[in-house]
Design a protein around this motif. Sequence first.
Motif, short mmCIF file in Angstrom:
data_model
loop_
_atom_site.label_atom_id
_atom_site.label_comp_id
_atom_site.label_asym_id
_atom_site.label_seq_id
_atom_site.Cartn_x
_atom_site.Cartn_y
_atom_site.Cartn_z
N VAL A 253 62.14 -51.14 -25.88
CA VAL A 253 63.15 -51.23 -24.79
C VAL A 253 64.38 -50.28 -24.86
O VAL A 253 64.86 -49.45 -23.94
CB VAL A 253 63.50 -52.76 -24.56
CG1 VAL A 253 64.67 -52.71 -23.46
CG2 VAL A 253 62.41 -53.53 -24.08
N SER A 254 64.64 -50.35 -26.03
CA SER A 254 66.10 -49.62 -26.27
C SER A 254 65.77 -47.89 -26.25
O SER A 254 66.55 -47.44 -25.76
CB SER A 254 66.59 -49.90 -27.89
OG SER A 254 67.48 -48.85 -28.17
N ALA A 255 64.63 -47.48 -26.55
CA ALA A 255 64.29 -46.21 -26.59
C ALA A 255 63.79 -45.89 -24.93
O ALA A 255 63.97 -44.80 -24.52
CB ALA A 255 63.15 -45.96 -27.42
N LEU A 256 63.32 -46.88 -24.09
CA LEU A 256 62.91 -46.49 -22.79
C LEU A 256 64.02 -46.54 -21.82
O LEU A 256 63.93 -45.75 -21.09
CB LEU A 256 62.05 -47.59 -22.17
CG LEU A 256 60.47 -47.65 -22.69
CD1 LEU A 256 59.86 -48.98 -22.24
CD2 LEU A 256 59.99 -46.63 -21.91
N LEU A 257 65.15 -46.77 -22.17
CA LEU A 257 66.57 -46.62 -21.42
C LEU A 257 66.77 -45.15 -21.26
O LEU A 257 66.69 -44.83 -19.94
CB LEU A 257 67.63 -47.23 -22.04
CG LEU A 257 67.65 -48.88 -22.32
CD1 LEU A 257 68.75 -49.32 -22.86
CD2 LEU A 257 67.66 -49.34 -20.87
N PRO A 258 66.94 -44.41 -22.09
CA PRO A 258 67.20 -42.83 -21.72
C PRO A 258 65.98 -42.12 -21.21
O PRO A 258 65.93 -41.33 -20.39
CB PRO A 258 67.49 -42.10 -23.09
CG PRO A 258 66.84 -43.16 -24.17
CD PRO A 258 67.01 -44.67 -23.58
N ALA A 259 64.67 -42.91 -21.66
CA ALA A 259 63.48 -42.09 -21.06
C ALA A 259 63.34 -42.41 -19.72
O ALA A 259 62.96 -41.54 -18.91
CB ALA A 259 62.23 -42.64 -21.96
N VAL A 260 63.67 -43.69 -19.16
CA VAL A 260 63.61 -43.79 -17.88
C VAL A 260 64.45 -42.82 -16.85
O VAL A 260 64.16 -42.61 -15.95
CB VAL A 260 63.90 -45.44 -17.50
CG1 VAL A 260 63.90 -45.52 -16.16
CG2 VAL A 260 62.50 -46.28 -18.10
N THR A 261 65.60 -42.90 -17.41
CA THR A 261 66.54 -42.08 -16.85
C THR A 261 66.31 -40.63 -16.55
O THR A 261 66.26 -39.97 -15.74
CB THR A 261 68.02 -42.21 -17.62
OG1 THR A 261 68.47 -43.26 -17.91
CG2 THR A 261 69.09 -41.17 -17.00
N ALA A 262 65.50 -39.96 -17.84
CA ALA A 262 65.09 -38.59 -17.61
C ALA A 262 63.80 -38.72 -16.79
O ALA A 262 63.82 -37.56 -16.03
CB ALA A 262 64.45 -38.41 -19.09
N ALA A 263 63.26 -39.67 -16.52
CA ALA A 263 61.87 -39.83 -15.52
C ALA A 263 62.42 -39.83 -14.33
O ALA A 263 61.88 -39.04 -13.44
CB ALA A 263 60.88 -40.86 -15.74
N LEU A 264 63.56 -40.39 -13.90
CA LEU A 264 64.19 -40.45 -12.45
C LEU A 264 64.86 -39.17 -12.26
O LEU A 264 64.43 -38.60 -10.91
CB LEU A 264 65.20 -41.57 -12.43
CG LEU A 264 64.87 -43.06 -12.68
CD1 LEU A 264 66.01 -43.97 -12.78
CD2 LEU A 264 64.07 -43.42 -11.53
N VAL A 265 65.46 -38.45 -13.22
CA VAL A 265 65.81 -37.14 -12.93
C VAL A 265 64.62 -36.05 -12.67
O VAL A 265 64.70 -35.29 -11.71
CB VAL A 265 66.61 -36.67 -14.01
CG1 VAL A 265 67.08 -35.22 -13.88
CG2 VAL A 265 68.06 -37.48 -14.17
N ALA A 266 63.72 -36.39 -13.37
CA ALA A 266 62.41 -35.57 -13.20
C ALA A 266 61.64 -35.62 -11.83
O ALA A 266 61.45 -34.76 -11.16
CB ALA A 266 61.30 -35.99 -14.40
#
Length: 358
Positions: A253-266
């Motif tokens: 979950v901790s690692a997903l926080l920035p990854a989801v942000t990156a996916a939204l920008v993508a």
Amino acid sequence: MSGVGAAGARLLVVLLGVLATLALAGPARAHVGGEVAGSDFDGRVTSVQPAVPGVSVRVLEFGDVLEVVNTTGTELTVPGYSDEPYLRIGPDGVWRNAHSPATTINLDRYGRVTLPEDADPRAEPEWVQVSTEPQYTWHDHRTHWMSESQLPPAVAADPAHAHTVFDWTVPMRHGETAVTVRGELTWSPPPPAALTWGLHLALAAVVAAAGLLARTPRALGAVMALGGVAALWHAASTPEPPVTVSSHAAAVVSALLPAVTAALVAVLGLLAARRGRGGMAGLCAVVLGWLLLVQGLPDVDVLWSAHVAAGGPGLLARAAVAVLVAGGAGLVVGGLAAARRLRDPERAGREPEPQPVG
């Protein structure tokens, strides 16, 4: 997309970047579960004799760290390097002997410490509680290679092949029962440097070309979609961390926080690219490239290491980090170029307002 809508979308991208900065401050290394994400060394436990139900032992960080969990009602003791009392792991937590030389030596990965005057394996133990949980991890120098600059002799003589560096043993005692933990440390040759760097430089160049040379932003959009997928996979493949750090679910979950942000920008960038909004797509690419770099750089050592710390296939872990690092760098360069070259149609075609004649 109206002027107001375009401005709002740009503001949203910037806000997502700020939120990602805050999110990345804590979990930037959560996915690696330790100090390094890749290594040519690897360690494992081969046997625990006799097996004790409720007692588990494993090595982490490619052999650098030993983890012991004792959920039984009986205390487990671990001696130091001179067979002196070192650890007590049991129902009331973990206690460590302050006079054991191992207490100080194990604080550093390579044992580069100065022993205090009261470090004496023959002294009466002074037990200090270091955990309230029946579990502990530490650098046990019996399980890993102790030199930072020199390879094992067998490896130095033949670096093209894999080697067993040594078999190791760590004695323990569960109540009145002697327990022997055995394991091995191995070394494997890393990927060829020329191939590794060539592929990653080529990937960065191809991604940058999507913004530098492409006539439309669609290629840049496709690359951003790939970057978003890589970020999500990189987070989802978080390896199980030491029990003394956090649960596996919490680490993911901790690692997903920035990854989801990156996916939204993508996603925003892909939508802008499909609509021909080159300026907006370029801005998204720059923000996304930075996000990918921040996520990938802590794990960049997987690109040139034989072994990878990941909860899935090692090949996919390498590919994800390659996209994060090389692709991220290419997106920053290509995005800056696209923001200037591929301006939004309504802005590129807008004629200057007539100036009053004085």
